[in-house]
Design an enzyme around this catalytic site. Sequence first.
Site, PDB file in Angstrom:
ATOM      1  N   ASP A  15      59.182  14.568  47.261  1.00  0.00           N
ATOM      2  CA  ASP A  15      58.393  13.760  48.208  1.00  0.00           C
ATOM      3  C   ASP A  15      59.120  12.469  48.584  1.00  0.00           C
ATOM      4  OD1 ASP A  15      56.177  13.254  49.795  1.00  0.00           O
ATOM      5  OD2 ASP A  15      55.104  12.188  48.199  1.00  0.00           O
ATOM      6  N   GLY A  16      58.867  12.023  49.809  1.00  0.00           N
ATOM      7  CA  GLY A  16      59.400  10.729  50.246  1.00  0.00           C
ATOM      8  C   GLY A  16      60.422  10.806  51.371  1.00  0.00           C
ATOM      9  N   ARG A  19      59.312   8.584  54.471  1.00  0.00           N
ATOM     10  CA  ARG A  19      59.450   7.138  54.220  1.00  0.00           C
ATOM     11  C   ARG A  19      60.911   6.725  54.167  1.00  0.00           C
ATOM     12  NH1 ARG A  19      55.938   7.205  49.129  1.00  0.00           N
ATOM     13  NH2 ARG A  19      56.042   9.445  49.594  1.00  0.00           N
ATOM     14  N   HIS A  32      64.177  14.589  56.257  1.00  0.00           N
ATOM     15  CA  HIS A  32      64.123  15.983  55.794  1.00  0.00           C
ATOM     16  C   HIS A  32      65.533  16.558  55.671  1.00  0.00           C
ATOM     17  CE1 HIS A  32      59.854  15.854  55.969  1.00  0.00           C
ATOM     18  NE2 HIS A  32      59.759  15.835  57.275  1.00  0.00           N
ATOM     19  N   SER A  60      53.804  22.505  51.816  1.00  0.00           N
ATOM     20  CA  SER A  60      52.517  22.907  51.238  1.00  0.00           C
ATOM     21  C   SER A  60      51.644  23.581  52.284  1.00  0.00           C
ATOM     22  CB  SER A  60      51.781  21.678  50.675  1.00  0.00           C
ATOM     23  OG  SER A  60      51.232  20.913  51.731  1.00  0.00           O
ATOM     24  N   ARG A  66      50.482  18.633  59.859  1.00  0.00           N
ATOM     25  CA  ARG A  66      51.340  17.557  60.379  1.00  0.00           C
ATOM     26  C   ARG A  66      51.593  17.765  61.874  1.00  0.00           C
ATOM     27  NH1 ARG A  66      55.614  15.672  55.802  1.00  0.00           N
ATOM     28  NH2 ARG A  66      54.041  15.327  54.188  1.00  0.00           N
ATOM     29  N   LEU A 126      70.844  30.510  37.403  1.00  0.00           N
ATOM     30  CA  LEU A 126      69.606  29.773  37.700  1.00  0.00           C
ATOM     31  C   LEU A 126      68.695  30.564  38.645  1.00  0.00           C
ATOM     32  CD1 LEU A 126      68.064  26.951  37.696  1.00  0.00           C
ATOM     33  CD2 LEU A 126      69.307  26.492  39.825  1.00  0.00           C
ATOM     34  N   ARG A 189      50.270  12.224  42.000  1.00  0.00           N
ATOM     35  CA  ARG A 189      49.277  13.293  42.169  1.00  0.00           C
ATOM     36  C   ARG A 189      50.004  14.629  42.263  1.00  0.00           C
ATOM     37  NH1 ARG A 189      48.283  10.036  47.095  1.00  0.00           N
ATOM     38  NH2 ARG A 189      49.657  10.800  48.736  1.00  0.00           N
TER      39      ARG A 189
END
Length: 242
Positions: A15-16, A19, A32, A60, A66, A126, A189
């Site tokens: 997230d972020g 911003r 992004h 999500s 959006r 992985l 959250r």
Amino acid sequence: MPDTTPPKHIAIIMDGNGRWATQRGLPRSAGHKKGVNALKDVVKFCAKEKIEVLTVFAFSSENWKRPKQEVEVLMDLFLSALKSEVDELHVNNVTLKFIGDRNGFPSKLTDMIRNTELQTENNSGLKLFVAANYGGRWDIVQACRHLADDVLNGKLSVSEIDESRISDQLSLSECSEPDLFIRTGGEQRISNFLLWQCAYSELYFCEDLWPDFSPAHLQKALQWYAGRQRRFGLTTQQIESH
Ligand code: IPE
Ligand code: IPE
Ligand code: MG
């Protein structure tokens, strides 16, 4: 005494991005794009450190709300990142899988997802799960539907429904639950990420915006994790006598 076993499974809410871009007077899309670079470095680091599973939240089920233009940018970015990264992921022995509801993606993207999954499915390093159009509640609903179907078809009785049968129907059923949950960007959250699977994850929140998050930041989270004692309901004394 903390448990010093490194996490097998790390889950990250990246997230972020918005911003990060806004702080620089750039469009959100620039955040992004930069976020994809941060992810590439984190994936390489996890592969090198022999982390077994990395699950990242990329989009999500709520992110459809959006602005249309931002959603389009994100879809284009998923497509171009898959195209440009699949070969390197393959060389690094990474298996890439998507979790979430694939309905709703442009068909070009769904095809690319399927191809990437097929190309990397036999790799043994992985396991990278990308959660896209994913929601923890969606996941639980689709698991309930499967189980209800099995009951209706006589394959299962209601009394046989237990935690392990629910887990088996959820995304990520093929791997152990996340040991370490990381959210960048300062919010504390879960935002409908892995609701069931994170029941006993250690939760790590940091202020760094996702495009700034580097392997060094991940190392800091791993150090923090190494200081936790995971008790799963037991007492410290019980844990330490084992
Ligand atoms: C996370 O960054 C990426 C996605 C949700 C797709 P954001 O776009 O949520 O960035 P902020 O939280 O607005 O800064
Ligand atoms: C969660 O971030 C989803 C992803 C990172 C993909 P959001 O930015 O959408 O979450 P909220 O809206 O702040 O809770
Ligand atoms: Mg956000």
